[in-house]
Design an enzyme around this catalytic site. Structure first.
Site, PDB file in Angstrom:
ATOM      1  N   SER A 130       9.607   9.979   3.669  1.00  0.00           N
ATOM      2  CA  SER A 130      10.583   8.972   4.099  1.00  0.00           C
ATOM      3  C   SER A 130      12.001   9.516   3.949  1.00  0.00           C
ATOM      4  CB  SER A 130      10.425   7.733   3.209  1.00  0.00           C
ATOM      5  OG  SER A 130      11.508   6.858   3.386  1.00  0.00           O
ATOM      6  N   TYR A 154       9.794   4.383  -5.701  1.00  0.00           N
ATOM      7  CA  TYR A 154       9.114   4.669  -4.434  1.00  0.00           C
ATOM      8  C   TYR A 154       9.608   6.002  -3.856  1.00  0.00           C
ATOM      9  CZ  TYR A 154       8.241   4.556   0.610  1.00  0.00           C
ATOM     10  OH  TYR A 154       7.888   4.903   1.900  1.00  0.00           O
ATOM     11  N   LYS A 158       7.691   9.858  -3.225  1.00  0.00           N
ATOM     12  CA  LYS A 158       7.639  10.641  -1.977  1.00  0.00           C
ATOM     13  C   LYS A 158       8.098  12.073  -2.247  1.00  0.00           C
ATOM     14  CE  LYS A 158       5.962   7.624   0.832  1.00  0.00           C
ATOM     15  NZ  LYS A 158       4.608   7.832   1.356  1.00  0.00           N
TER      16      LYS A 158
HETATM   17  P1  NAD Z   1       1.051   0.074   5.656  1.00  0.00           P
HETATM   18  O1  NAD Z   1       1.068  -0.587   4.329  1.00  0.00           O
HETATM   19  O2  NAD Z   1       1.036  -0.760   6.877  1.00  0.00           O
HETATM   20  O3  NAD Z   1      -0.177   1.102   5.743  1.00  0.00           O
HETATM   21  C1  NAD Z   1      -0.673   1.763   4.604  1.00  0.00           C
HETATM   22  C2  NAD Z   1      -2.196   1.631   4.646  1.00  0.00           C
HETATM   23  O4  NAD Z   1      -2.740   2.334   3.512  1.00  0.00           O
HETATM   24  C3  NAD Z   1      -2.685   0.192   4.536  1.00  0.00           C
HETATM   25  O5  NAD Z   1      -3.633  -0.062   5.556  1.00  0.00           O
HETATM   26  C4  NAD Z   1      -3.342   0.105   3.145  1.00  0.00           C
HETATM   27  O6  NAD Z   1      -4.408  -0.802   3.128  1.00  0.00           O
HETATM   28  C5  NAD Z   1      -3.766   1.542   2.935  1.00  0.00           C
HETATM   29  N1  NAD Z   1      -3.862   1.966   1.539  1.00  0.00           N
HETATM   30  C6  NAD Z   1      -2.940   1.813   0.562  1.00  0.00           C
HETATM   31  N2  NAD Z   1      -3.376   2.380  -0.577  1.00  0.00           N
HETATM   32  C7  NAD Z   1      -4.593   2.913  -0.302  1.00  0.00           C
HETATM   33  C8  NAD Z   1      -5.541   3.627  -1.064  1.00  0.00           C
HETATM   34  N3  NAD Z   1      -5.334   3.897  -2.360  1.00  0.00           N
HETATM   35  N4  NAD Z   1      -6.689   4.026  -0.477  1.00  0.00           N
HETATM   36  C9  NAD Z   1      -6.925   3.743   0.831  1.00  0.00           C
HETATM   37  N5  NAD Z   1      -6.062   3.066   1.602  1.00  0.00           N
HETATM   38  C10 NAD Z   1      -4.905   2.654   1.044  1.00  0.00           C
HETATM   39  O7  NAD Z   1       2.311   1.078   5.675  1.00  0.00           O
HETATM   40  P2  NAD Z   1       2.948   1.872   6.889  1.00  0.00           P
HETATM   41  O8  NAD Z   1       4.238   1.218   7.222  1.00  0.00           O
HETATM   42  O9  NAD Z   1       1.956   2.105   7.945  1.00  0.00           O
HETATM   43  O10 NAD Z   1       3.319   3.233   6.138  1.00  0.00           O
HETATM   44  C11 NAD Z   1       2.429   4.334   6.144  1.00  0.00           C
HETATM   45  C12 NAD Z   1       3.019   5.433   5.263  1.00  0.00           C
HETATM   46  O11 NAD Z   1       4.313   5.779   5.765  1.00  0.00           O
HETATM   47  C13 NAD Z   1       3.219   5.033   3.802  1.00  0.00           C
HETATM   48  O12 NAD Z   1       2.888   6.152   3.001  1.00  0.00           O
HETATM   49  C14 NAD Z   1       4.704   4.737   3.707  1.00  0.00           C
HETATM   50  O13 NAD Z   1       5.204   4.989   2.412  1.00  0.00           O
HETATM   51  C15 NAD Z   1       5.277   5.713   4.715  1.00  0.00           C
HETATM   52  N6  NAD Z   1       6.563   5.270   5.272  1.00  0.00           N
HETATM   53  C16 NAD Z   1       6.648   4.064   5.912  1.00  0.00           C
HETATM   54  C17 NAD Z   1       7.870   3.628   6.425  1.00  0.00           C
HETATM   55  C18 NAD Z   1       7.993   2.308   7.124  1.00  0.00           C
HETATM   56  O14 NAD Z   1       9.105   1.867   7.375  1.00  0.00           O
HETATM   57  N7  NAD Z   1       6.918   1.620   7.473  1.00  0.00           N
HETATM   58  C19 NAD Z   1       9.013   4.449   6.312  1.00  0.00           C
HETATM   59  C20 NAD Z   1       8.877   5.695   5.664  1.00  0.00           C
HETATM   60  C21 NAD Z   1       7.647   6.100   5.160  1.00  0.00           C
HETATM   61  C1  UD1 Z   2      14.237   0.195   3.684  1.00  0.00           C
HETATM   62  C2  UD1 Z   2      13.997   0.899   2.364  1.00  0.00           C
HETATM   63  C3  UD1 Z   2      13.591   2.331   2.641  1.00  0.00           C
HETATM   64  C4  UD1 Z   2      12.356   2.369   3.551  1.00  0.00           C
HETATM   65  C5  UD1 Z   2      12.667   1.595   4.825  1.00  0.00           C
HETATM   66  C6  UD1 Z   2      11.429   1.483   5.679  1.00  0.00           C
HETATM   67  C7  UD1 Z   2      15.474  -0.210   0.750  1.00  0.00           C
HETATM   68  C8  UD1 Z   2      16.696  -0.081  -0.089  1.00  0.00           C
HETATM   69  N1  UD1 Z   2      15.204   0.832   1.558  1.00  0.00           N
HETATM   70  O1  UD1 Z   2      15.238   0.889   4.358  1.00  0.00           O
HETATM   71  O2  UD1 Z   2      13.290   2.999   1.444  1.00  0.00           O
HETATM   72  O3  UD1 Z   2      12.006   3.707   3.870  1.00  0.00           O
HETATM   73  O4  UD1 Z   2      13.066   0.257   4.485  1.00  0.00           O
HETATM   74  O5  UD1 Z   2      11.776   1.118   6.979  1.00  0.00           O
HETATM   75  O6  UD1 Z   2      14.765  -1.185   0.690  1.00  0.00           O
HETATM   76  N2  UD1 Z   2      19.039  -6.057   6.631  1.00  0.00           N
HETATM   77  C9  UD1 Z   2      19.667  -7.284   6.730  1.00  0.00           C
HETATM   78  N3  UD1 Z   2      18.932  -8.413   6.536  1.00  0.00           N
HETATM   79  C10 UD1 Z   2      17.588  -8.374   6.248  1.00  0.00           C
HETATM   80  C11 UD1 Z   2      16.952  -7.098   6.143  1.00  0.00           C
HETATM   81  C12 UD1 Z   2      17.712  -5.972   6.333  1.00  0.00           C
HETATM   82  O7  UD1 Z   2      20.867  -7.354   6.990  1.00  0.00           O
HETATM   83  O8  UD1 Z   2      16.965  -9.437   6.069  1.00  0.00           O
HETATM   84  C13 UD1 Z   2      19.838  -4.840   6.873  1.00  0.00           C
HETATM   85  C14 UD1 Z   2      19.869  -3.881   5.684  1.00  0.00           C
HETATM   86  O9  UD1 Z   2      20.922  -4.198   4.822  1.00  0.00           O
HETATM   87  C15 UD1 Z   2      20.053  -2.533   6.406  1.00  0.00           C
HETATM   88  C16 UD1 Z   2      19.315  -2.727   7.729  1.00  0.00           C
HETATM   89  O10 UD1 Z   2      19.215  -4.135   7.932  1.00  0.00           O
HETATM   90  O11 UD1 Z   2      21.414  -2.317   6.701  1.00  0.00           O
HETATM   91  C17 UD1 Z   2      17.913  -2.133   7.719  1.00  0.00           C
HETATM   92  O12 UD1 Z   2      17.198  -2.639   6.597  1.00  0.00           O
HETATM   93  P1  UD1 Z   2      15.645  -2.344   6.378  1.00  0.00           P
HETATM   94  O13 UD1 Z   2      14.897  -2.642   7.620  1.00  0.00           O
HETATM   95  O14 UD1 Z   2      15.241  -3.031   5.125  1.00  0.00           O
HETATM   96  O15 UD1 Z   2      15.575  -0.771   6.196  1.00  0.00           O
HETATM   97  P2  UD1 Z   2      16.360   0.194   5.172  1.00  0.00           P
HETATM   98  O16 UD1 Z   2      17.234  -0.565   4.257  1.00  0.00           O
HETATM   99  O17 UD1 Z   2      16.986   1.256   5.970  1.00  0.00           O
END
Ligand code: NAD
Ligand code: UD1
Length: 367
Positions: A130, A154, A158
């Site tokens: 991330s 978190y 990572k």
């Molecule tokens: P998500 O929660 O939708 O998907 C994660 C999946 O992993 C879920 O289906 C959950 O049931 C499964 N899971 C969790 N722990 C497990 C375990 N121990 N064994 C087997 N399955 C397990 O999340 P996502 O948004 O799809 O994110 C996927 C990955 O990307 C995560 O590692 C997250 O940290 C990373 N990531 C996500 C974002 C984002 O904004 N969504 C941003 C940066 C990084």
């Molecule tokens: C957040 C996480 C980041 C993670 C990412 C996943 C934090 C501090 N960071 O990032 O670690 O990888 O999500 O996508 O939680 N906002 C509002 N109102 C809301 C929600 C968000 O104004 O109800 C604003 C936030 O202040 C920010 C922007 O929208 O400026 C995006 O927020 P968000 O979607 O939560 O993502 P990040 O903060 O970038």
């Protein structure tokens, strides 16, 4: 070198938001993905949707990555050539309250997966990292060489995972590691069949906006109007989840054909403010989204967006979808699935789905 159409890829956490979209993109590209998930943060109905979407049987195993013996059996049974490791927990605030849950699932989960891979022939892994590993960057756009400064447990997990993968690559050059640092994934598959399914109150901006637009929440709180950004609201690099999914296909392809490890940002390279998201969403949905300004959210930074040149050079990939596409597809998903997967048809466990979420899995029974 071209890859066989039947190259099998294990997706840990493949039933989740990014994993399910990547499943669809891998099928489109001719791969055979296999989902391994414990459904701790996903709904089994997604499997039925994926079957509708792809017209193919969805190969899946229910179980936990912490159970290395189970993972090893799955890897061997399906002769997986690579793993994309999505499984993990991801809520920044929760990680501050419950750090052990994060170190155990994210760091322990990766170690367990790698141990399982060591006992099979599979040595290629793509890891979901991330942009949060950069912390509060000194400048934008953020290049991969910028120092990492994680600000939450978190984010720390990572970075620890990235370090573990680097140590493994240094110890044994047979390992191929692709680390993908995602910026802000949003949107949904254009079919409206799969999308993000947050439990409870969404933490992130886009799912909150869509829930206001559909009438589930009264108004959005915009966290901060006094940042040093053009309109005072936070600026982020929003990325369509299908572009992100295709980035994973490019990453797998690069690992399997060029045999080189890499760490790259996946974003669009464009910074967009909260108010810009709101007006794009109103345009795409035709709905007004009531909002009010609120104090800054703890831990937020003013702006971050990616330098995407390395991803383009290494993977030959770049994001092509626009902010309007992201808003339109988020809205279609929300409008057609106001309760997410919860209201959809649940499907009974198949023979390969024997253990319950969070229970230690049985040795791999195969679908
Ligand atoms: P998500 O929660 O939708 O998907 C994660 C999946 O992993 C879920 O289906 C959950 O049931 C499964 N899971 C969790 N722990 C497990 C375990 N121990 N064994 C087997 N399955 C397990 O999340 P996502 O948004 O799809 O994110 C996927 C990955 O990307 C995560 O590692 C997250 O940290 C990373 N990531 C996500 C974002 C984002 O904004 N969504 C941003 C940066 C990084
Ligand atoms: C957040 C996480 C980041 C993670 C990412 C996943 C934090 C501090 N960071 O990032 O670690 O990888 O999500 O996508 O939680 N906002 C509002 N109102 C809301 C929600 C968000 O104004 O109800 C604003 C936030 O202040 C920010 C922007 O929208 O400026 C995006 O927020 P968000 O979607 O939560 O993502 P990040 O903060 O970038």
């Amino acid at each position: 070198m071209t890859l066989e159409k039947t190259t099998t890829i294990l997706l840990t956490g493949g039933a989740g938001y990014i994993g399910s979209h990547t499943f669809a993109a891998l099928i489109d590209a001719g791969y055979q993905p296999v989902i391994l998930d414990n459904f701790s943060n996903s709904h089994p109905a997604v499997l039925d949707r994926l079957q509708q979407l792809t017209g193919q049987r969805v190969v899946r195993e229910r179980g936990d990555v912490l159970h290395a013996g189970f993972v090893a059996e799955v890897l061997r049974h399906y002769a997986c050539e690579a793993v994309i490791h999505f499984a993990g927990v991801k809520a920044v605030g929760e990680s501050v309250q419950q750090p052990l849950k994060y170190y155990s699932n994210n760091v322990g989960g990766l170690v367990s997966l790698l141990q399982a891979m060591e006992t099979s022939a599979c040595r290629s892994v793509v890891f979901s990292s991330s942009a949060t590993v950069y912390g509060d960057p000194a400048s934008v756009p953020i290049h991969e060489q910028f120092p990492c400064a994680p600000e939450s447990p978190y984010a720390q997990t990572k970075l620890m995972c990235e370090d573990i993968l680097a140590s493994l690559g240094a110890a044994d050059p047979a390992w191929r590691v692709g680390v993908l640092r995602y910026f802000n994934p949003v949107g949904a598959h254009p079919s409206g069949l799969i999308g993000e399914n947050p439990r409870g109150t969404p933490n992130n901006l886009m799912p909150y906006v869509t829930q206001v637009a559909v009438g589930k929440r009264a108004r959005l709180q915009v966290f901060g109007d006094d940042y040093l950004t053009p309109d005072g609201t936070g600026v982020r690099d929003y990325l369509h989840v299908m572009d992100l999914a295709e980035g994973h296909v490019a990453a797998v392809q690069a690992l399997l054909t060029r045999h080189q490890s890499f760490t790259v940002n996946l974003g669009t390279g464009k910074g967009v403010s909260v108010l810009e998201v709101l007006s794009a969403f109103e345009r795409a949905s035709g709905r007004r989204v009531p909002f009010e300004f609120a104090p800054r959210r703890a831990g937020d930074v003013a702006q971050y967006y990616a330098d995407v040149s390395l991803a383009e050079a290494v993977l030959g990939w770049r994001a092509t979808r626009t902010l309007d596409d992201m808003c339109r597809d988020s809205w279609r998903w929300q409008q057609t699935n106001p309760e997410g997967y919860e209201a959809g048809p649940d499907i009974p466990p198949r023979p390969g789905l024997r253990s319950r979420p969070n229970e230690p899995a049985q040795p791999a029974a195969v679908a």
